[in-house]
Scaffold this motif. Sequence first.
Motif, PDB file in Angstrom:
ATOM      1  N   ALA A 149       0.828  -1.210   0.000  1.00  9.51           N
ATOM      2  CA  ALA A 149       0.000   0.000   0.000  1.00  9.51           C
ATOM      3  C   ALA A 149       0.859   1.255   0.000  1.00  9.51           C
ATOM      4  N   VAL A 150       1.939   1.238   0.754  1.00  4.81           N
ATOM      5  CA  VAL A 150       2.848   2.389   0.778  1.00  4.81           C
ATOM      6  C   VAL A 150       3.421   2.655  -0.609  1.00  4.81           C
ATOM      7  N   LEU A 151       3.644   1.603  -1.370  1.00  2.00           N
ATOM      8  CA  LEU A 151       4.192   1.754  -2.717  1.00  2.00           C
ATOM      9  C   LEU A 151       3.132   2.192  -3.726  1.00  2.00           C
ATOM     10  N   TYR A 152       1.925   1.671  -3.586  1.00  5.51           N
ATOM     11  CA  TYR A 152       0.893   1.907  -4.603  1.00  5.51           C
ATOM     12  C   TYR A 152       0.034   3.148  -4.355  1.00  5.51           C
ATOM     13  N   LEU A 153      -0.160   3.530  -3.098  1.00  4.47           N
ATOM     14  CA  LEU A 153      -1.044   4.659  -2.808  1.00  4.47           C
ATOM     15  C   LEU A 153      -0.608   5.962  -3.487  1.00  4.47           C
ATOM     16  N   PRO A 154       0.680   6.332  -3.440  1.00  6.13           N
ATOM     17  CA  PRO A 154       1.080   7.561  -4.154  1.00  6.13           C
ATOM     18  C   PRO A 154       0.775   7.502  -5.647  1.00  6.13           C
TER      19      PRO A 154
ATOM     20  N   VAL B 284     -20.120  27.196  -7.641  1.00  9.66           N
ATOM     21  CA  VAL B 284     -18.952  26.419  -8.049  1.00  9.66           C
ATOM     22  C   VAL B 284     -18.642  25.381  -6.971  1.00  9.66           C
ATOM     23  N   VAL B 285     -18.563  24.129  -7.376  1.00  6.66           N
ATOM     24  CA  VAL B 285     -18.330  23.020  -6.437  1.00  6.66           C
ATOM     25  C   VAL B 285     -17.141  22.209  -6.924  1.00  6.66           C
ATOM     26  N   ASN B 286     -16.287  21.833  -5.994  1.00  5.57           N
ATOM     27  CA  ASN B 286     -15.151  20.967  -6.300  1.00  5.57           C
ATOM     28  C   ASN B 286     -15.487  19.541  -5.869  1.00  5.57           C
ATOM     29  N   PRO B 287     -15.843  18.663  -6.796  1.00 10.86           N
ATOM     30  CA  PRO B 287     -16.226  17.292  -6.414  1.00 10.86           C
ATOM     31  C   PRO B 287     -15.052  16.441  -5.957  1.00 10.86           C
ATOM     32  N   MET B 288     -13.834  16.897  -6.193  1.00  5.80           N
ATOM     33  CA  MET B 288     -12.664  16.104  -5.833  1.00  5.80           C
ATOM     34  C   MET B 288     -12.542  15.895  -4.323  1.00  5.80           C
ATOM     35  N   LYS B 289     -13.038  16.868  -3.551  1.00  5.95           N
ATOM     36  CA  LYS B 289     -12.913  16.716  -2.097  1.00  5.95           C
ATOM     37  C   LYS B 289     -13.828  15.627  -1.549  1.00  5.95           C
ATOM     38  N   TYR B 290     -14.729  15.137  -2.387  1.00  3.76           N
ATOM     39  CA  TYR B 290     -15.579  14.019  -2.004  1.00  3.76           C
ATOM     40  C   TYR B 290     -15.113  12.696  -2.621  1.00  3.76           C
ATOM     41  N   GLY B 291     -14.063  12.761  -3.451  1.00  7.42           N
ATOM     42  CA  GLY B 291     -13.697  11.577  -4.222  1.00  7.42           C
ATOM     43  C   GLY B 291     -12.338  10.977  -3.944  1.00  7.42           C
ATOM     44  N   TYR B 292     -11.630  11.485  -2.911  1.00  5.36           N
ATOM     45  CA  TYR B 292     -10.283  10.963  -2.643  1.00  5.36           C
ATOM     46  C   TYR B 292     -10.308   9.501  -2.203  1.00  5.36           C
ATOM     47  N   GLY B 293     -11.478   9.039  -1.770  1.00  4.19           N
ATOM     48  CA  GLY B 293     -11.598   7.638  -1.357  1.00  4.19           C
ATOM     49  C   GLY B 293     -11.321   6.671  -2.494  1.00  4.19           C
ATOM     50  N   LEU B 294     -11.482   7.126  -3.733  1.00  2.00           N
ATOM     51  CA  LEU B 294     -11.203   6.243  -4.873  1.00  2.00           C
ATOM     52  C   LEU B 294      -9.725   5.871  -4.925  1.00  2.00           C
TER      53      LEU B 294
ATOM     54  N   LYS C  81      -9.506  -7.855  -8.760  1.00  2.00           N
ATOM     55  CA  LYS C  81      -9.086  -6.498  -8.403  1.00  2.00           C
ATOM     56  C   LYS C  81      -9.762  -5.474  -9.306  1.00  2.00           C
ATOM     57  N   PHE C  82      -9.821  -5.772 -10.584  1.00  7.20           N
ATOM     58  CA  PHE C  82     -10.457  -4.854 -11.537  1.00  7.20           C
ATOM     59  C   PHE C  82     -11.938  -4.678 -11.203  1.00  7.20           C
ATOM     60  N   ILE C  83     -12.618  -5.775 -10.883  1.00  9.74           N
ATOM     61  CA  ILE C  83     -14.037  -5.703 -10.541  1.00  9.74           C
ATOM     62  C   ILE C  83     -14.235  -4.856  -9.282  1.00  9.74           C
TER      63      ILE C  83
ATOM     64  N   ILE D  40      -5.304  -2.906  -5.068  1.00  9.46           N
ATOM     65  CA  ILE D  40      -4.115  -3.331  -5.811  1.00  9.46           C
ATOM     66  C   ILE D  40      -3.110  -4.012  -4.885  1.00  9.46           C
ATOM     67  N   SER D  41      -3.104  -3.602  -3.622  1.00 14.76           N
ATOM     68  CA  SER D  41      -2.131  -4.141  -2.665  1.00 14.76           C
ATOM     69  C   SER D  41      -2.520  -5.507  -2.099  1.00 14.76           C
ATOM     70  N   LEU D  42      -3.712  -5.994  -2.416  1.00 14.05           N
ATOM     71  CA  LEU D  42      -4.149  -7.276  -1.869  1.00 14.05           C
ATOM     72  C   LEU D  42      -3.246  -8.412  -2.349  1.00 14.05           C
ATOM     73  N   PRO D  43      -2.694  -9.175  -1.443  1.00 11.24           N
ATOM     74  CA  PRO D  43      -1.883 -10.327  -1.860  1.00 11.24           C
ATOM     75  C   PRO D  43      -2.764 -11.496  -2.282  1.00 11.24           C
ATOM     76  N   ASN D  44      -2.235 -12.303  -3.177  1.00 10.76           N
ATOM     77  CA  ASN D  44      -2.905 -13.536  -3.610  1.00 10.76           C
ATOM     78  C   ASN D  44      -4.337 -13.286  -4.125  1.00 10.76           C
ATOM     79  N   THR D  45      -4.490 -12.224  -4.905  1.00 12.75           N
ATOM     80  CA  THR D  45      -5.795 -11.888  -5.485  1.00 12.75           C
ATOM     81  C   THR D  45      -5.635 -11.714  -6.988  1.00 12.75           C
TER      82      THR D  45
END
Length: 205
Positions: A12-17, A85-95, A113-115, A103-108
Amino acid sequence: MKSPIKELLVSAVLYLPLCFFVWFYSAALLVVPAKWIAEQALMMWQNDLFNGINQQYYLFTVETLIFPKDQMGAVGSQLAVLDVVVNPMKYGYGLAVFSGLVISLPNTSVKFKFIQILIGYVLISFIQANGVFWETCKSLLMNAGPDAFNAINQTGISHNLVAGMYQLSYLILPAVLPIMVWVLLNRKFVEDITHFTTNEAGNDS
């Protein structure tokens, strides 16, 4: 035995950025479904108050049919309307967080993962649309002057509901709901982590 928790954390540390990088630079495309959902919701709710949503890069401009009496924004004989004017990005960082964890899940498998990422994207689109809806109502009630206040007030919507839903859509849903869905989709992995942690604690004692 290799710790699944450490494996997940290191990955996760590698993939999150990377996920945040892709999420931000793809924002103009990623927010399109949220724009459509929010636009449909506003128009279905009060089609005599809203004229649609324009998108500029990732920012939304909610066009209203509220005409301020002072007409300070008018040019010549053109009537001025209030826009929000609304910035929807502040509601979407969870993506980005959700995708990084998936992506970080092992043995998956890649397919699973795509689904999961697709499910997360649909979920986040609705979270963003929800945030846009309630922020628009909040802005018109509290920040856009007496004409906007009166227009929204006449719809009969509760001011407390608007304030509460705005706080919920801004502070709670974007941070909590994606993680909850990730846990539900990967319940077996979470159970394996719990079992592994319990065994480790038992061995240490």
